[in-house]
Design a protein around this motif. Structure first.
Motif, PDB file in Angstrom:
ATOM      1  N   PRO A  98       0.808  -1.233   0.000  1.00  0.00           N
ATOM      2  CA  PRO A  98       0.000   0.000   0.000  1.00  0.00           C
ATOM      3  C   PRO A  98       0.839   1.280   0.000  1.00  0.00           C
ATOM      4  N   ARG A 146      -2.007   5.584   5.291  1.00  0.00           N
ATOM      5  CA  ARG A 146      -1.309   5.119   4.092  1.00  0.00           C
ATOM      6  C   ARG A 146      -1.461   3.616   3.889  1.00  0.00           C
ATOM      7  N   ALA A 149      -5.135   1.664   2.198  1.00  0.00           N
ATOM      8  CA  ALA A 149      -5.433   1.289   0.817  1.00  0.00           C
ATOM      9  C   ALA A 149      -5.496  -0.228   0.694  1.00  0.00           C
ATOM     10  N   ARG A 151      -4.900  -3.930  -0.348  1.00  0.00           N
ATOM     11  CA  ARG A 151      -3.774  -4.642  -0.944  1.00  0.00           C
ATOM     12  C   ARG A 151      -4.247  -5.485  -2.112  1.00  0.00           C
TER      13      ARG A 151
END
Length: 257
Positions: A98, A146, A149, A151
């Motif tokens: 990510p 962060r 997101a 995977r």
């Protein structure tokens, strides 16, 4: 002998100079982060610490700037002088994706300024992290949005397959591993290139070498022929060649060091 992490070479020399503490990640980050590690050293004379690296990518907060370390296929060596410390984030295989969507293999054997992958905010965080490394919430606040997101498919599979290999050093053949997983060898190789950074053959071999090194400094005599058989080597000479190529000395000499 003080306890030292698996993979650290010459632990009797290492323990009086270097201390290592590890901290678990928060539950919501545990799918990507294996743990945080804080290394502190006090070296009256320059000392080279050597580690048979694991198949993990690390984000390391250190002076002068934080770095991202890809998997090091050789012996990781760092020269320590005076006193100092660093804080590292050890990502699970596939867990770094990510933060940087490229193939993990593109980072292998590299040390990259973290800002080139994660932006300038990571440099601004460096001093705060090093001021109180035990407070991993500072790092987690940076990582949390962060790592949110999604995977890609295969990232979680990569972590589980590596866990399986490292838990069973007698697992020695890529074709057997692929058959057990119900995939082709080529599919397994692509998965590892994308999410681990090294081949499944390398991970299998490294797990065996970690076990051999651990046995060598366990404080008891080692029957190297029996260990070679346990680890799936064709004979003791095969183990000796493999160990010497990776560590630089034969296992018997390493055990006496």
């Amino acid at each position: 002998m003080a306890d030292v992490p698996r993979g650290v070479l010459y632990p009797d020399q290492h323990a009086p100079i270097v201390t290592v503490a590890t901290y678990p990640p928060s539950t919501d980050l545990a799918a990507c982060v294996e743990y945080y590690w804080h290394v502190r050293w006090e070296a009256a004379e320059p000392y080279e610490t050597k580690v048979l690296s694991h198949p993990n990518i690390h984000l390391v907060f250190e002076e002068p700037v934080p770095l991202v370390y890809g998997v090091d296929r050789s012996v990781f060596t760092r020269r320590l002088t005076g006193t100092g410390h660093v804080l590292g984030v050890r990502f699970l295989p596939g867990g770094f994706h990510p933060l940087w969507p490229g193939p993990a293999a593109d980072l292998t054997d590299r040390r990259v300024p973290a800002s080139s992958l994660l932006g300038p905010a990571v440099d601004e965080l460096n001093a705060r992290v090093l001021a109180d490394p035990a407070d991993t919430s500072v790092v987690e606040d940076f990582l949390r949005p962060r790592l949110a997101a999604p995977r890609p498919p295969g990232a979680a599979d990569a972590a589980e397959i590596v866990r399986r290999i490292t838990a069973d050093p007698s697992l020695v053949r890529v074709d057997r591993l692929a058959a057990d997983l119900g995939v082709s060898v080529r599919t397994l190789q692509r998965l590892f290139a994308d999410h681990v950074g090294v081949s499944p053959k390398w991970v299998l071999r490294r797990a065996r070498l970690h076990e051999a090194a651990a046995r060598a400094h366990a404080g008891t005599a080692v029957d190297w022929a029996a260990l070679a058989s346990d680890l799936g080597y064709s004979d003791q000479a095969h183990l000796t060649r493999d160990f010497t190529a990776a560590v630089g000395v034969p296992p018997g000499r390493y055990a006496r060091a």
